[in-house]
Motif scaffolding. Structure first.
Motif, PDB file in Angstrom:
ATOM      1  N   THR A  45      88.542  75.411  28.242  1.00  0.00           N
ATOM      2  CA  THR A  45      88.511  74.525  27.078  1.00  0.00           C
ATOM      3  C   THR A  45      87.281  73.625  27.131  1.00  0.00           C
ATOM      4  OG1 THR A  45      90.909  74.592  26.836  1.00  0.00           O
ATOM      5  CG2 THR A  45      89.768  72.708  25.838  1.00  0.00           C
ATOM      6  N   GLY A  46      86.995  73.081  28.293  1.00  0.00           N
ATOM      7  CA  GLY A  46      85.806  72.244  28.460  1.00  0.00           C
ATOM      8  C   GLY A  46      84.520  73.022  28.253  1.00  0.00           C
ATOM      9  N   ALA A  47      84.493  74.255  28.736  1.00  0.00           N
ATOM     10  CA  ALA A  47      83.297  75.086  28.572  1.00  0.00           C
ATOM     11  C   ALA A  47      83.045  75.377  27.092  1.00  0.00           C
ATOM     12  CB  ALA A  47      83.451  76.386  29.353  1.00  0.00           C
TER      13      ALA A  47
ATOM     14  N   ALA B 181      76.221  80.979  27.477  1.00  0.00           N
ATOM     15  CA  ALA B 181      77.642  80.622  27.485  1.00  0.00           C
ATOM     16  C   ALA B 181      78.242  80.835  28.868  1.00  0.00           C
ATOM     17  CB  ALA B 181      78.394  81.439  26.436  1.00  0.00           C
ATOM     18  N   TRP B 182      77.872  81.938  29.515  1.00  0.00           N
ATOM     19  CA  TRP B 182      78.422  82.224  30.844  1.00  0.00           C
ATOM     20  C   TRP B 182      77.989  81.148  31.841  1.00  0.00           C
ATOM     21  CZ3 TRP B 182      82.305  85.109  32.308  1.00  0.00           C
ATOM     22  CH2 TRP B 182      82.559  85.177  33.674  1.00  0.00           C
ATOM     23  N   GLN B 183      76.761  80.703  31.764  1.00  0.00           N
ATOM     24  CA  GLN B 183      76.291  79.660  32.679  1.00  0.00           C
ATOM     25  C   GLN B 183      77.098  78.376  32.495  1.00  0.00           C
ATOM     26  OE1 GLN B 183      72.077  79.391  31.985  1.00  0.00           O
ATOM     27  NE2 GLN B 183      71.718  81.441  32.778  1.00  0.00           N
ATOM     28  N   ILE B 184      77.397  78.038  31.256  1.00  0.00           N
ATOM     29  CA  ILE B 184      78.225  76.857  30.980  1.00  0.00           C
ATOM     30  C   ILE B 184      79.607  77.039  31.593  1.00  0.00           C
ATOM     31  CG2 ILE B 184      79.392  75.549  29.144  1.00  0.00           C
ATOM     32  CD1 ILE B 184      76.839  76.120  27.402  1.00  0.00           C
TER      33      ILE B 184
ATOM     34  N   CYS C  78      78.881  72.042  21.370  1.00  0.00           N
ATOM     35  CA  CYS C  78      77.877  70.971  21.261  1.00  0.00           C
ATOM     36  C   CYS C  78      76.456  71.519  21.337  1.00  0.00           C
ATOM     37  CB  CYS C  78      78.080  69.945  22.373  1.00  0.00           C
ATOM     38  SG  CYS C  78      79.579  68.977  22.188  1.00  0.00           S
ATOM     39  N   ARG C  79      76.294  72.621  22.050  1.00  0.00           N
ATOM     40  CA  ARG C  79      74.969  73.225  22.231  1.00  0.00           C
ATOM     41  C   ARG C  79      74.763  74.460  21.360  1.00  0.00           C
ATOM     42  NH1 ARG C  79      77.012  72.100  27.424  1.00  0.00           N
ATOM     43  NH2 ARG C  79      75.779  70.588  28.578  1.00  0.00           N
ATOM     44  N   TRP C  80      75.698  74.742  20.476  1.00  0.00           N
ATOM     45  CA  TRP C  80      75.724  76.003  19.750  1.00  0.00           C
ATOM     46  C   TRP C  80      74.411  76.371  19.057  1.00  0.00           C
ATOM     47  CZ3 TRP C  80      78.113  80.207  20.482  1.00  0.00           C
ATOM     48  CH2 TRP C  80      78.092  81.215  19.508  1.00  0.00           C
ATOM     49  N   PRO C  81      73.768  75.489  18.323  1.00  0.00           N
ATOM     50  CA  PRO C  81      72.520  75.905  17.651  1.00  0.00           C
ATOM     51  C   PRO C  81      71.473  76.457  18.629  1.00  0.00           C
ATOM     52  CG  PRO C  81      73.283  73.839  16.737  1.00  0.00           C
ATOM     53  CD  PRO C  81      74.130  74.113  17.950  1.00  0.00           C
ATOM     54  N   GLY C  82      71.327  75.811  19.775  1.00  0.00           N
ATOM     55  CA  GLY C  82      70.378  76.302  20.773  1.00  0.00           C
ATOM     56  C   GLY C  82      70.837  77.578  21.440  1.00  0.00           C
ATOM     57  N   VAL C  83      72.147  77.671  21.685  1.00  0.00           N
ATOM     58  CA  VAL C  83      72.702  78.865  22.329  1.00  0.00           C
ATOM     59  C   VAL C  83      72.528  80.084  21.431  1.00  0.00           C
ATOM     60  CG1 VAL C  83      74.851  79.961  23.100  1.00  0.00           C
ATOM     61  CG2 VAL C  83      74.335  77.603  23.777  1.00  0.00           C
TER      62      VAL C  83
ATOM     63  N   ARG D 286      79.502  76.978  35.524  1.00  0.00           N
ATOM     64  CA  ARG D 286      79.339  75.611  36.039  1.00  0.00           C
ATOM     65  C   ARG D 286      80.647  74.824  35.921  1.00  0.00           C
ATOM     66  NH1 ARG D 286      74.013  75.988  33.870  1.00  0.00           N
ATOM     67  NH2 ARG D 286      74.691  75.125  31.880  1.00  0.00           N
ATOM     68  N   ARG D 287      81.341  74.979  34.793  1.00  0.00           N
ATOM     69  CA  ARG D 287      82.613  74.267  34.590  1.00  0.00           C
ATOM     70  C   ARG D 287      83.653  74.710  35.610  1.00  0.00           C
ATOM     71  NH1 ARG D 287      83.514  70.060  30.632  1.00  0.00           N
ATOM     72  NH2 ARG D 287      81.509  70.058  29.602  1.00  0.00           N
ATOM     73  N   VAL D 288      83.754  76.014  35.812  1.00  0.00           N
ATOM     74  CA  VAL D 288      84.731  76.540  36.769  1.00  0.00           C
ATOM     75  C   VAL D 288      84.409  76.042  38.170  1.00  0.00           C
ATOM     76  CG1 VAL D 288      85.553  78.659  37.872  1.00  0.00           C
ATOM     77  CG2 VAL D 288      85.408  78.527  35.374  1.00  0.00           C
ATOM     78  N   ARG D 289      83.151  76.084  38.545  1.00  0.00           N
ATOM     79  CA  ARG D 289      82.756  75.612  39.878  1.00  0.00           C
ATOM     80  C   ARG D 289      83.016  74.118  40.035  1.00  0.00           C
ATOM     81  NH1 ARG D 289      81.017  79.867  42.040  1.00  0.00           N
ATOM     82  NH2 ARG D 289      80.147  81.491  40.769  1.00  0.00           N
ATOM     83  N   ALA D 290      82.787  73.358  38.991  1.00  0.00           N
ATOM     84  CA  ALA D 290      83.068  71.919  39.048  1.00  0.00           C
ATOM     85  C   ALA D 290      84.564  71.670  39.218  1.00  0.00           C
ATOM     86  CB  ALA D 290      82.540  71.228  37.791  1.00  0.00           C
ATOM     87  N   HIS D 291      85.381  72.416  38.462  1.00  0.00           N
ATOM     88  CA  HIS D 291      86.841  72.265  38.588  1.00  0.00           C
ATOM     89  C   HIS D 291      87.325  72.701  39.968  1.00  0.00           C
ATOM     90  CE1 HIS D 291      88.554  71.046  34.653  1.00  0.00           C
ATOM     91  NE2 HIS D 291      87.363  71.428  34.218  1.00  0.00           N
ATOM     92  N   ALA D 292      86.628  73.634  40.584  1.00  0.00           N
ATOM     93  CA  ALA D 292      86.997  74.103  41.919  1.00  0.00           C
ATOM     94  C   ALA D 292      86.508  73.140  43.000  1.00  0.00           C
ATOM     95  CB  ALA D 292      86.426  75.497  42.160  1.00  0.00           C
ATOM     96  N   GLY D 293      85.672  72.180  42.613  1.00  0.00           N
ATOM     97  CA  GLY D 293      85.152  71.226  43.577  1.00  0.00           C
ATOM     98  C   GLY D 293      84.015  71.766  44.425  1.00  0.00           C
TER      99      GLY D 293
END
Length: 129
Positions: free
Chosen positions: A47-49, A70-73, A55-60, A76-83
């Motif tokens: 959901t966060g990703a 999109a995958w990079q976003i 928010c970045r859609w026009p550039g993406v 990064r979110r998954v890795r952040a949630h995993a700590g």
């Protein structure tokens, strides 16, 4: 007739291309995130990703590989949630992501499509130790 960028509730409506991308990719992103985080953390990360992606859609969408952006976003979110601490190379991260997708039953072509990289790159990453 003039169209409005707002939906019937008065909130800003998401672009149609974004909605299509969400519908196409969300189930696969959730599968990947669940494999990494479990069901509770996965939903929050995905959901966060997608919120960050909007928010970045026009550039993406104007980039040469929206799927890669999109995958990079997501990754990064998954890795952040995993700590997980930052600092790994992008190639190491992608290699791990591809291995997770393959463990879920995705083939190289589908993994390439989800991560936005060429199939040859997926094959190369899978050969890494």
């Amino acid at each position: 007739m003039q169209t409005s960028p707002h939906d019937h509730r008065g909130t800003l409506a998401a672009p149609l291309a974004y909605e299509a991308f969400l519908a196409l990719h969300r189930p696969h992103y959730l599968a990947y995130a669940r494999a990494r985080l479990g069901p509770t953390g996965a939903d929050a990360a995905v959901t966060g990703a997608f919120a960050a992606l909007l928010c970045r859609w026009p550039g993406v969408i104007s980039s040469c590989s929206p799927a890669a952006q999109a995958w990079q976003i997501l990754s990064r979110r998954v890795r952040a949630h995993a700590g997980e601490p930052p600092g790994r190379t992008a190639e190491d991260v992608l290699a791990e992501d591809v291995r997770v997708l393959m463990s879920l039953g995705y083939d190289a072509e589908h993994s390439a499509g989800l991560t936005g990289v060429p199939v040859g790159t997926v094959h190369s990453l899978l050969r890494r130790p």
